[in-house]
Each structure stands twice: as C-alpha cells, then as structure tokens.
Design a protein around this motif. Structure first.
Motif, PDB file in Angstrom:
ATOM      1  N   HIS A  96      -2.248  11.880   5.653  1.00  0.00           N
ATOM      2  CA  HIS A  96      -3.445  12.378   6.334  1.00  0.00           C
ATOM      3  C   HIS A  96      -3.267  13.845   6.730  1.00  0.00           C
ATOM      4  O   HIS A  96      -4.202  14.645   6.610  1.00  0.00           O
ATOM      5  CB  HIS A  96      -3.726  11.528   7.573  1.00  0.00           C
ATOM      6  CG  HIS A  96      -3.952  10.082   7.265  1.00  0.00           C
ATOM      7  ND1 HIS A  96      -3.864   9.087   8.212  1.00  0.00           N
ATOM      8  CD2 HIS A  96      -4.232   9.448   6.098  1.00  0.00           C
ATOM      9  CE1 HIS A  96      -4.103   7.919   7.668  1.00  0.00           C
ATOM     10  NE2 HIS A  96      -4.322   8.115   6.369  1.00  0.00           N
ATOM     11  N   ALA A 129      -2.572   5.284   1.956  1.00  0.00           N
ATOM     12  CA  ALA A 129      -3.700   5.295   2.892  1.00  0.00           C
ATOM     13  C   ALA A 129      -3.250   5.110   4.331  1.00  0.00           C
ATOM     14  O   ALA A 129      -3.891   5.632   5.261  1.00  0.00           O
ATOM     15  CB  ALA A 129      -4.699   4.209   2.511  1.00  0.00           C
ATOM     16  N   ASP A 130      -2.152   4.376   4.537  1.00  0.00           N
ATOM     17  CA  ASP A 130      -1.669   4.105   5.896  1.00  0.00           C
ATOM     18  C   ASP A 130      -0.655   5.134   6.398  1.00  0.00           C
ATOM     19  O   ASP A 130      -0.256   5.064   7.566  1.00  0.00           O
ATOM     20  CB  ASP A 130      -1.027   2.707   5.952  1.00  0.00           C
ATOM     21  CG  ASP A 130      -2.023   1.593   5.677  1.00  0.00           C
ATOM     22  OD1 ASP A 130      -3.229   1.838   5.876  1.00  0.00           O
ATOM     23  OD2 ASP A 130      -1.603   0.501   5.250  1.00  0.00           O
ATOM     24  N   TYR A 147      -0.907   2.466  -3.235  1.00  0.00           N
ATOM     25  CA  TYR A 147      -2.115   3.111  -2.730  1.00  0.00           C
ATOM     26  C   TYR A 147      -2.363   2.733  -1.268  1.00  0.00           C
ATOM     27  O   TYR A 147      -2.833   3.560  -0.479  1.00  0.00           O
ATOM     28  CB  TYR A 147      -3.316   2.736  -3.598  1.00  0.00           C
ATOM     29  CG  TYR A 147      -3.225   3.259  -5.006  1.00  0.00           C
ATOM     30  CD1 TYR A 147      -3.645   4.550  -5.318  1.00  0.00           C
ATOM     31  CD2 TYR A 147      -2.726   2.469  -6.037  1.00  0.00           C
ATOM     32  CE1 TYR A 147      -3.559   5.044  -6.606  1.00  0.00           C
ATOM     33  CE2 TYR A 147      -2.635   2.946  -7.336  1.00  0.00           C
ATOM     34  CZ  TYR A 147      -3.055   4.230  -7.618  1.00  0.00           C
ATOM     35  OH  TYR A 147      -2.974   4.711  -8.905  1.00  0.00           O
ATOM     36  N   GLN A 148      -2.049   1.494  -0.913  1.00  0.00           N
ATOM     37  CA  GLN A 148      -2.204   1.071   0.473  1.00  0.00           C
ATOM     38  C   GLN A 148      -1.240   1.813   1.384  1.00  0.00           C
ATOM     39  O   GLN A 148      -1.601   2.245   2.493  1.00  0.00           O
ATOM     40  CB  GLN A 148      -1.962  -0.439   0.580  1.00  0.00           C
ATOM     41  CG  GLN A 148      -2.184  -1.010   1.977  1.00  0.00           C
ATOM     42  CD  GLN A 148      -3.626  -0.877   2.426  1.00  0.00           C
ATOM     43  OE1 GLN A 148      -4.548  -1.114   1.654  1.00  0.00           O
ATOM     44  NE2 GLN A 148      -3.827  -0.456   3.675  1.00  0.00           N
TER      45      GLN A 148
END
Length: 315
Positions: free
Chosen positions: A90, A84-85, A80-81
């Motif tokens: 995105h 997100a990164d 999950y990290q």
C-alpha cells in the motif's frame, strides 16, 4: 505496339473498396510486400521477449516458488491475497501515485517554463539547454549515488550546510517523513530536462508568423504564451505527460542507491517492492504476481491515455 499501363484501382467517391481491390492496391504501392518482410521478425522478437515472459510470470504467480527447479507448490491466488494485505505494498502504491502527481504538476510545468525561456536558437540558450539536459544523460544509479552523498548528514553537502549554520546535522534519507521528499526532489532534477527538450523541439516548430501576428494585435508575452505557443505544442505536452506517467510507474534505479526502500520501507515504489520482496528474497512466485499487477496497471493506463487524450490531441 504501345506499352500497357500498370493496373490501377479506382473507386468512385464514397464507395468502399472491396477486399480484392484493397489487396491489389497494396501490392501496387508495395505496402503488402513491406509488411510481409518486416512484420514476421518483429512478431518473433515481440513473442520471445515480451509475450512469453509475461505468460510465464502469470503462470508462476500461482505458485510458491523460489526460482529453482520446476514450480510444484500451487497456491492459487494466495500470492495476490498476500499482496493485497501487505501494508508495504500500500505504501509502494501510494508513493508511485505521488511520483505521478509530482511529475505531472511540478516536473512538467518546470520543464515548460524553462523551455519557454530558452527555446530560441542562441549560443546562450544552447549552453543552458545543455546544462539542464545533463542530469538526464547521467545514469540513474550514478545519480542516486551522487545524491546519497549530497544528503549524507556526516560528510555530504547537507552536513556542510548544517555546520555552517551551526545546527545539528539532519539525516534526511533516514527520516521516515522526509526521505521520500528527497527521492521526489531527485526525480524532478533528473528528468525535467528530458521533458524540457520535448517542449523546445515543439516550440521551435511553431510558425514565427503566428507570434508576430499576435504581437501586431497587441498581445503581451503572457498572452502569446497562453493563446499561441501552448496550444500549438499541445500534442507534445500530451506525449510528455504519457512518458511522465509510464516513467513514474517504472522508477527503480534511483531509489535503490538512495534509500533501498528505507527507512522502514517508506520509500518503496511498486518496482522496488517487487525487487525487494520478490527477487532478493527468492520469492519468485510472489514477485511474479507483483509484476502481473504492474503490467495490468501499465497497460490500462496506456490504453486509457491513448483513447482519451492522444486522439483528442491529434484532432
């Protein structure tokens, strides 16, 4: 000897039925019997094909696992990290939001406009309904392949257009700024017919007396549309918007043959991102984490929409 009448449950106005009375009433009208017969198979299928896969995906999302053997490399929330990164994630989220916006503010109004023009039952309107609905019947992969040839700068329609205008060929699907515009164009073309048919079905159910009464009162065509037809089909519009949002979250089959997420990962959606960075790279744990995030987003949207829009549309 007179036959005894079947037992019935009566309640005074305003009095709530007790549990025993509700059970007796359910047995009398057959609802409980139908529930006991039909509910277990549905629950079994839902558990086997929905709940268990979701539970396994949630479990695998905590492992660095390639899909072979038993997952043993527990990594906790690292997947999950990483999501997100990851800048491409995105981009995928932003593209998904753009598809939702285009579906709500371009695709649906276009479908409503065409539905208002051809909803009446005439042979000519039936022909146009068929023409506009044909793209939706076409398989997504086939539609993506067809449009990939249309946009091809060497051999497609765009190449012929550039040649006729005497300009250099433009490879729109290879352009970072225009590739996703082409994708959204294909999405609007592919699915507006589906929403149009929903609106046509709703418009054909509007009582003609309301329209005639508005005409007698001197209302013009735009006023009839705004104050009579559109309010009457509001439930259909709400359902159509729900389909548009959920469908936008699941766009996959059109993008893979069109751009495969390129150029430079600029046309990914959440689902194509899951496929590219999870399944094709045998990073099943990472892909499972993306799937869990997508499931949470879809459930949140569905619950929120049901609570705040569908209930209001029915009231």
């Amino acid at each position: 000897m007179a036959a005894s009448a079947p037992s019935q449950v009566y309640s005074a106005p305003g009095r709530r039925l007790s549990l025993t009375e509700r059970l007796r009433l359910g047995l009398n009208n057959g609802r409980i019997s139908a529930t006991l017969i039909l509910l277990p198979p549905a629950l079994i299928l839902f558990t086997l094909f929905v709940m268990l896969p979701l539970g396994e995906s949630f479990y695998y999302s905590f492992f660095n696992w390639n899909g072979y053997g038993v997952p043993t490399d527990f990594v906790g929330l690292q997947n999950y990290q990483r999501i997100a990164d990851h800048s491409v994630f995105h981009v995928a989220v932003g593209n998904t939001v753009k598809i939702v916006a285009v579906s709500l503010f371009l695709q649906m109004p276009l479908a409503l406009l065409l539905a208002l023009l051809i909803y009446r039952k005439t042979p000519t309107n039936a022909f146009f309904r068929l023409v506009f609905f044909l793209p939706y019947i076409l398989a997504e992969v086939a539609a993506g392949l067809i449009w990939s040839f249309v946009f091809d700068g060497n051999y497609g329609v765009s190449a012929s257009l550039a040649q006729s205008l005497g300009t250099e060929p433009f490879f729109i699907l290879a352009d970072r700024d225009w590739a996703f515009v082409a994708v959204m164009t294909v999405i609007v073309w592919k699915y507006f017919g589906f929403h149009m048919m929903i609106y046509i079905a709703a418009l054909q159910g509007v009582p003609e007396d309301l329209v005639e009464a508005a005409r007698i009162e001197g209302a013009k065509r735009p006023q009839i549309v705004r104050y009579v037809l559109v309010p009457q089909i509001k439930p259909a519009i709400i359902v159509s918007a729900f389909f548009a949002i959920i469908g936008a979250l699941q766009v996959f089959d059109l993008i893979i043959p069109l751009t495969n997420g390129g150029p430079s990962n600029q046309t990914h959606t959440i689902v194509t991102y899951l496929y590219t960075f999870g399944l094709t790279r045998l990073n099943i744990g990472f892909g499972s984490a993306v799937g869990v995030i997508l499931f949470i987003v879809a459930i949140t949207v569905a619950v929120f929409y049901q609570r705040f829009f569908m209930k209001r549309g029915q009231s």
